[in-house]
Design an enzyme around this catalytic site. Structure first.
Site, mmCIF file in Angstrom:
data_model
loop_
_atom_site.group_PDB
_atom_site.id
_atom_site.type_symbol
_atom_site.label_atom_id
_atom_site.label_comp_id
_atom_site.label_asym_id
_atom_site.label_seq_id
_atom_site.Cartn_x
_atom_site.Cartn_y
_atom_site.Cartn_z
ATOM 1 N N ARG A 58 -3.498 -15.571 9.713
ATOM 2 C CA ARG A 58 -4.173 -15.833 8.439
ATOM 3 C C ARG A 58 -3.838 -14.864 7.313
ATOM 4 O O ARG A 58 -4.418 -14.970 6.233
ATOM 5 C CB ARG A 58 -5.700 -15.892 8.622
ATOM 6 C CG ARG A 58 -6.123 -17.009 9.514
ATOM 7 C CD ARG A 58 -7.579 -17.290 9.582
ATOM 8 N NE ARG A 58 -8.460 -16.270 9.066
ATOM 9 C CZ ARG A 58 -9.702 -16.516 8.689
ATOM 10 N NH1 ARG A 58 -10.198 -17.725 8.756
ATOM 11 N NH2 ARG A 58 -10.470 -15.536 8.254
ATOM 12 N N ASP A 59 -2.944 -13.916 7.528
ATOM 13 C CA ASP A 59 -2.554 -13.005 6.450
ATOM 14 C C ASP A 59 -1.091 -12.612 6.609
ATOM 15 O O ASP A 59 -0.713 -11.470 6.382
ATOM 16 C CB ASP A 59 -3.441 -11.758 6.466
ATOM 17 C CG ASP A 59 -3.335 -10.944 5.182
ATOM 18 O OD1 ASP A 59 -2.934 -11.527 4.146
ATOM 19 O OD2 ASP A 59 -3.624 -9.740 5.212
ATOM 20 N N LEU A 60 -0.267 -13.573 7.010
ATOM 21 C CA LEU A 60 1.148 -13.299 7.245
ATOM 22 C C LEU A 60 1.893 -13.319 5.914
ATOM 23 O O LEU A 60 2.021 -14.359 5.274
ATOM 24 C CB LEU A 60 1.734 -14.333 8.200
ATOM 25 C CG LEU A 60 3.095 -14.005 8.758
ATOM 26 C CD1 LEU A 60 3.061 -12.707 9.537
ATOM 27 C CD2 LEU A 60 3.583 -15.124 9.649
ATOM 28 N N ARG A 61 2.326 -12.142 5.489
ATOM 29 C CA ARG A 61 3.056 -11.984 4.232
ATOM 30 C C ARG A 61 3.942 -10.757 4.362
ATOM 31 O O ARG A 61 3.843 -10.005 5.322
ATOM 32 C CB ARG A 61 2.084 -11.860 3.055
ATOM 33 C CG ARG A 61 1.055 -10.781 3.233
ATOM 34 C CD ARG A 61 -0.096 -10.935 2.243
ATOM 35 N NE ARG A 61 -1.136 -9.993 2.562
ATOM 36 C CZ ARG A 61 -1.405 -8.913 1.845
ATOM 37 N NH1 ARG A 61 -0.729 -8.651 0.750
ATOM 38 N NH2 ARG A 61 -2.366 -8.088 2.209
ATOM 39 N N ASN A 115 2.828 -7.253 5.451
ATOM 40 C CA ASN A 115 2.346 -7.114 6.818
ATOM 41 C C ASN A 115 3.478 -7.164 7.841
ATOM 42 O O ASN A 115 3.255 -7.476 9.013
ATOM 43 C CB ASN A 115 1.290 -8.168 7.125
ATOM 44 C CG ASN A 115 0.012 -7.893 6.384
ATOM 45 O OD1 ASN A 115 -0.278 -6.751 6.038
ATOM 46 N ND2 ASN A 115 -0.749 -8.920 6.100
#
Length: 106
Positions: free
Chosen positions: A74-77, A80
């Site tokens: 939910r926060d793959l960018r 990260n």
């Protein structure tokens, strides 16, 4: 959740403890890791198609492993991702959740 994910490109969670109501996590230290800002800076102009292919293949393999354990990051960018010795690591599972049911996969 992190204990369930046993993958060489996901930092391991060794222990968790609470000190005066503040949770502490003991995790694998990625020595000399390069944050993505340095990799994609304007100074480095030689990020070719071959490097992009292998980077994306690694990230997708990690995501496939995470999803196989019914977890969504939910926060793959880019921020990260950590790079060390040509290997990419996915970090920051603070927003990760288990799938609630089969329809949550899509």
């Amino acid at each position: 959740m992190l204990r369930k994910l046993n993958h060489p490109q996901i930092p391991k969670l060794y222990d968790m403890f609470d000190v005066r109501g503040i949770p502490h996590l003991v995790m694998e230290y990625i020595l000399k890791g390069i944050r993505s800002k340095r990799l994609f800076s304007r100074k480095k102009q030689t990020f070719g198609e071959k490097e992009a292919f292998f980077l994306l293949a690694d990230v997708l393999a990690i995501v496939q492993h995470i999803h196989a354990h019914e977890i969504v990051h939910r926060d793959l960018r880019i921020p990260n991702l950590v790079f060390r010795d040509g290997v990419v690591y996915v970090i920051d599972f603070g927003l990760a959740r288990f799938f609630m049911n089969k329809m949550d996969r899509f």
